[in-house]
Design a protein around this motif. Structure first.
Motif, PDB file in Angstrom:
ATOM      1  N   TRP A  93      73.589  65.872   1.463  1.00 17.65           N
ATOM      2  CA  TRP A  93      73.382  66.767   2.598  1.00 17.65           C
ATOM      3  C   TRP A  93      71.918  67.183   2.701  1.00 17.65           C
ATOM      4  O   TRP A  93      71.337  67.189   3.781  1.00 17.65           O
ATOM      5  CB  TRP A  93      74.283  67.998   2.487  1.00 17.65           C
ATOM      6  CG  TRP A  93      74.099  68.922   3.629  1.00 17.65           C
ATOM      7  CD1 TRP A  93      74.643  68.821   4.876  1.00 17.65           C
ATOM      8  CD2 TRP A  93      73.264  70.087   3.663  1.00 17.65           C
ATOM      9  NE1 TRP A  93      74.210  69.860   5.673  1.00 17.65           N
ATOM     10  CE2 TRP A  93      73.369  70.647   4.958  1.00 17.65           C
ATOM     11  CE3 TRP A  93      72.452  70.713   2.727  1.00 17.65           C
ATOM     12  CZ2 TRP A  93      72.695  71.801   5.326  1.00 17.65           C
ATOM     13  CZ3 TRP A  93      71.773  71.861   3.094  1.00 17.65           C
ATOM     14  CH2 TRP A  93      71.901  72.395   4.383  1.00 17.65           C
ATOM     15  N   SER A  97      69.826  66.464   6.039  1.00 19.21           N
ATOM     16  CA  SER A  97      69.700  67.621   6.916  1.00 19.21           C
ATOM     17  C   SER A  97      68.267  67.682   7.456  1.00 19.21           C
ATOM     18  O   SER A  97      67.303  67.600   6.698  1.00 19.21           O
ATOM     19  CB  SER A  97      70.001  68.907   6.149  1.00 19.21           C
ATOM     20  OG  SER A  97      69.671  70.034   6.932  1.00 19.21           O
ATOM     21  N   ASP A 113      72.606  66.524  11.356  1.00 13.99           N
ATOM     22  CA  ASP A 113      72.723  67.612  12.320  1.00 13.99           C
ATOM     23  C   ASP A 113      71.925  67.346  13.593  1.00 13.99           C
ATOM     24  O   ASP A 113      71.199  68.190  14.063  1.00 13.99           O
ATOM     25  CB  ASP A 113      72.282  68.914  11.682  1.00 13.99           C
ATOM     26  CG  ASP A 113      70.964  68.785  10.927  1.00 13.99           C
ATOM     27  OD1 ASP A 113      70.346  67.715  10.947  1.00 13.99           O
ATOM     28  OD2 ASP A 113      70.565  69.776  10.297  1.00 13.99           O
TER      29      ASP A 113
END
Length: 114
Positions: A93, A97, A113
């Motif tokens: 992550w 991200s 994202d």
């Protein structure tokens, strides 16, 4: 909780893993920001110990990886894959991200994202 002894044994190395790996994978974002870099735990460790930043960085990485192995060691073969996936996903992550800006360094990392 079905396995309180397991969770008790994993809690401390698990927290160490999360803190250390977060610090290691946050360094670029902090360096770009400027102020965050000088308040980061790795930078403060470097200054406090009077050691090069890269030495402090490597120690933090090594500590995080050692904590990863300590967290997995008491796990049964049934528990280990779940804990391993959680810790691997935590690092994944961070790398994907956009907040951590790893795409600036490795453009092939697709942001999660977008």
């Amino acid at each position: 909780m079905r396995h309180p002894a397991f969770w008790s044994a994993v809690l401390s190395p698990g927290v160490t893993f999360l803190n250390d790996i977060n610090d290691v994978l946050s360094f670029y974002k902090e360096a770009v920001h400027g102020h965050d870099f000088t308040t980061s735990r790795i930078y403060r460790h470097s200054v406090r110990e009077n050691i090069p930043y890269l030495t402090a960085y490597r120690r933090t990485l090594d500590s995080g990886l050692a904590a990863y192995h300590r967290a997995l060691s008491p796990a049964t073969p049934e528990q280990r894959p779940h804990l391993d996936r959680y810790m691997t996903a935590f690092a994944y992550w961070h790398l994907h991200s956009s907040r951590y800006r790893w795409q600036h360094i490795h453009p092939h990392l697709t942001p999660l994202d977008t």
